[in-house]
Design an enzyme around this catalytic site. Sequence first.
Site, PDB file in Angstrom:
ATOM      1  N   TYR A  55       0.808  -1.220   0.000  1.00  0.00           N
ATOM      2  CA  TYR A  55       0.000   0.000   0.000  1.00  0.00           C
ATOM      3  C   TYR A  55       0.843   1.272   0.000  1.00  0.00           C
ATOM      4  CZ  TYR A  55       1.332  -0.339   4.878  1.00  0.00           C
ATOM      5  OH  TYR A  55       2.077  -0.451   6.026  1.00  0.00           O
ATOM      6  N   GLY A  56       2.176   1.129   0.037  1.00  0.00           N
ATOM      7  CA  GLY A  56       3.036   2.300   0.208  1.00  0.00           C
ATOM      8  C   GLY A  56       4.083   2.455  -0.871  1.00  0.00           C
ATOM      9  N   THR A  57       5.329   2.529  -0.441  1.00  0.00           N
ATOM     10  CA  THR A  57       6.429   2.845  -1.356  1.00  0.00           C
ATOM     11  C   THR A  57       6.794   1.705  -2.297  1.00  0.00           C
ATOM     12  OG1 THR A  57       8.159   2.155   0.187  1.00  0.00           O
ATOM     13  CG2 THR A  57       7.409   4.451   0.338  1.00  0.00           C
ATOM     14  N   LEU A  58       6.213   0.515  -2.104  1.00  0.00           N
ATOM     15  CA  LEU A  58       6.512  -0.616  -2.997  1.00  0.00           C
ATOM     16  C   LEU A  58       5.549  -0.714  -4.180  1.00  0.00           C
ATOM     17  CD1 LEU A  58       7.345  -3.244  -0.239  1.00  0.00           C
ATOM     18  CD2 LEU A  58       8.951  -2.315  -1.919  1.00  0.00           C
ATOM     19  N   GLU A  70      11.178  -4.597   5.354  1.00  0.00           N
ATOM     20  CA  GLU A  70      10.151  -3.967   6.191  1.00  0.00           C
ATOM     21  C   GLU A  70      10.491  -3.999   7.684  1.00  0.00           C
ATOM     22  OE1 GLU A  70       8.087  -2.199   4.851  1.00  0.00           O
ATOM     23  OE2 GLU A  70       7.237  -3.054   3.041  1.00  0.00           O
TER      24      GLU A  70
END
EC number: 4.3.2.8
Length: 156
Positions: free
Chosen positions: A7-10, A82
């Site tokens: 849901y983020g920087t990936l 992570e």
Amino acid sequence: MARVFVYGTLKKGQPNYKHMINTAKGLAKFQGRGHTVEKYPLVIAGKYNIPYMLNIPGTGHHVAGEIYSVDEQMLQFLDEFEGCPDMYQRTLMRIQVVEWEGKGGTGEARAAADGVLECFVYSTATYPPEWVGLPYYDSYDSSGKHGLSYILRESR
């Protein structure tokens, strides 16, 4: 293969997506887009403006993201990347499929047709209490109107 929801920087177009397509770290195959079935707070926190999904089910928004099928090598890389289990914890969450491109076994196809998949998600239950008071987002973009640009690891 395991299913992971990012849901983020990936996500595609975000600063760390390069890791998802780096086959030296393992295999990650884009399957589709979705959002969490339950609501969660998605905040941008810390001095590096990192997106965190706080593990507080029922609070916040249905968080949008991408579903990937990953091999064991990529899953191990993601755990390390992570900071699992200290910074983030990898837990199973129910994800509502919005758009499906995945081609896999009949079990995957059936689950996608049903609309909900179980995916590993990196969320956190180990956060400073003041993060609960930060603004909640339903979707993350490192260059979004929030003005909190993500700072890459190599720039820290």
